[in-house]
Design an enzyme around this catalytic site. Structure first.
Site, PDB file in Angstrom:
ATOM      1  N   ARG A   5       2.973   4.771   6.383  1.00 21.75           N
ATOM      2  CA  ARG A   5       3.397   4.008   7.564  1.00 21.75           C
ATOM      3  C   ARG A   5       3.832   2.587   7.240  1.00 21.75           C
ATOM      4  O   ARG A   5       4.163   1.807   8.137  1.00 21.75           O
ATOM      5  CB  ARG A   5       2.241   3.973   8.576  1.00 21.75           C
TER       6      ARG A   5
ATOM      7  N   CYS B  37      -6.228   0.098   6.894  1.00 25.67           N
ATOM      8  CA  CYS B  37      -5.934   0.692   5.576  1.00 25.67           C
ATOM      9  C   CYS B  37      -7.030   1.689   5.193  1.00 25.67           C
ATOM     10  O   CYS B  37      -8.213   1.350   5.156  1.00 25.67           O
ATOM     11  CB  CYS B  37      -5.833  -0.414   4.530  1.00 25.67           C
TER      12      CYS B  37
ATOM     13  N   HIS C 203      -2.233  -3.964   4.960  1.00 27.13           N
ATOM     14  CA  HIS C 203      -2.062  -3.587   6.374  1.00 27.13           C
ATOM     15  C   HIS C 203      -3.420  -3.303   6.995  1.00 27.13           C
ATOM     16  O   HIS C 203      -4.341  -2.833   6.324  1.00 27.13           O
ATOM     17  CB  HIS C 203      -1.141  -2.377   6.505  1.00 27.13           C
TER      18      HIS C 203
ATOM     19  N   CYS D 105       0.843  -1.198   0.000  1.00 25.22           N
ATOM     20  CA  CYS D 105       0.000   0.000   0.000  1.00 25.22           C
ATOM     21  C   CYS D 105       0.877   1.246   0.000  1.00 25.22           C
ATOM     22  O   CYS D 105       1.988   1.243   0.524  1.00 25.22           O
ATOM     23  CB  CYS D 105      -0.906  -0.001   1.237  1.00 25.22           C
TER      24      CYS D 105
END
Ligand code: CO
Length: 212
Positions: free
Chosen positions: A50, A105, A102, A46
């Site tokens: 982070r 998201c 993740h 993604c």
């Protein structure tokens, strides 16, 4: 008139410090790496700030070929993503493709709402498709649990999408060792979870495509 300050000066300084620190440890690092790249891994992740590919798996420059987009989606006709996969498999001869989603998201959460976010609504359609494929399971969940499960199901779906490309199927037909993995990263603890959805051959893909 006052001279305009370059707002990004700190980044140039960061870059200098970073390059110096690496060269201090290994004076040949950059000159060696500039001659070739031979990564073993293609990371499809993604765009979220982070979830930085190299940092999470603690690998230095030269070790990971990277493609990132919103919600780590692999669309059958996305020439950008397909070109990355093709180059990674056919030219760089990587051994592993990791699709890493993740929890938490933003793309996944946006796909679950009925709000309009502009152009990206069209991209998020692909995640709404994943929701539709898994409606029965997702309807039993709510809130964070539902969002987290959709993050996982999205990764599982995208692994299948990678494996179903002509690029991967042809590589397996040629007898190449190549595995496609699905991971989900936890923003809250920095830990990666293997979804155990790895595909390493045409036979395994066939089972995944026709589970009954
Ligand atoms: Co995300």
């Amino acid at each position: 008139m006052e001279e305009k300050k370059n707002d990004l000066d700190h980044l140039f300084k960061n870059n200098r410090d970073w390059a110096d620190a690496i060269t201090d440890k290994d004076p040949e690092f950059f000159s060696t790496l500039s001659q070739q790249q031979a990564p073993d891994i293609l990371w499809i992740g993604c765009s979220d700030s982070r979830v930085p590919a190299n940092e999470i798996i603690a690998l230095p420059p030269g070790e990971v070929f990277v493609h990132r987009n919103i919600a780590n989606v692999v669309v059958h006709t996305d020439l950008n993503c397909l070109s990355v996969i093709q180059y990674a498999v056919d030219v760089l001869k990587i051994d592993h493709i990791i699709v890493c989603g993740h929890y938490g998201c933003g793309g996944i959460n946006a796909s679950m709402s009925n709000e309009s976010f502009g152009l990206i609504d069209n991209w998020l359609r692909h995640i709404k498709d994943v929701t539709r494929f898994n409606r029965a399971e997702l309807d039993l969940l709510e809130g964070n649990e539902k969002s987290n499960r959709l993050c996982e199901l999205n990764v599982i779906e995208q692994v299948k999408n990678v494996a179903n490309t002509s690029i991967i199927k042809n590589a397996w037909k040629r007898g190449e060792q190549l595995s496609v993995h699905g991971w989900v990263y936890g923003l809250e603890d920095g830990i990666v979870k293997d979804m155990h959805t790895t595909l390493s051959s045409l036979e395994e893909l066939k089972v995944k495509n026709n589970p009954d």
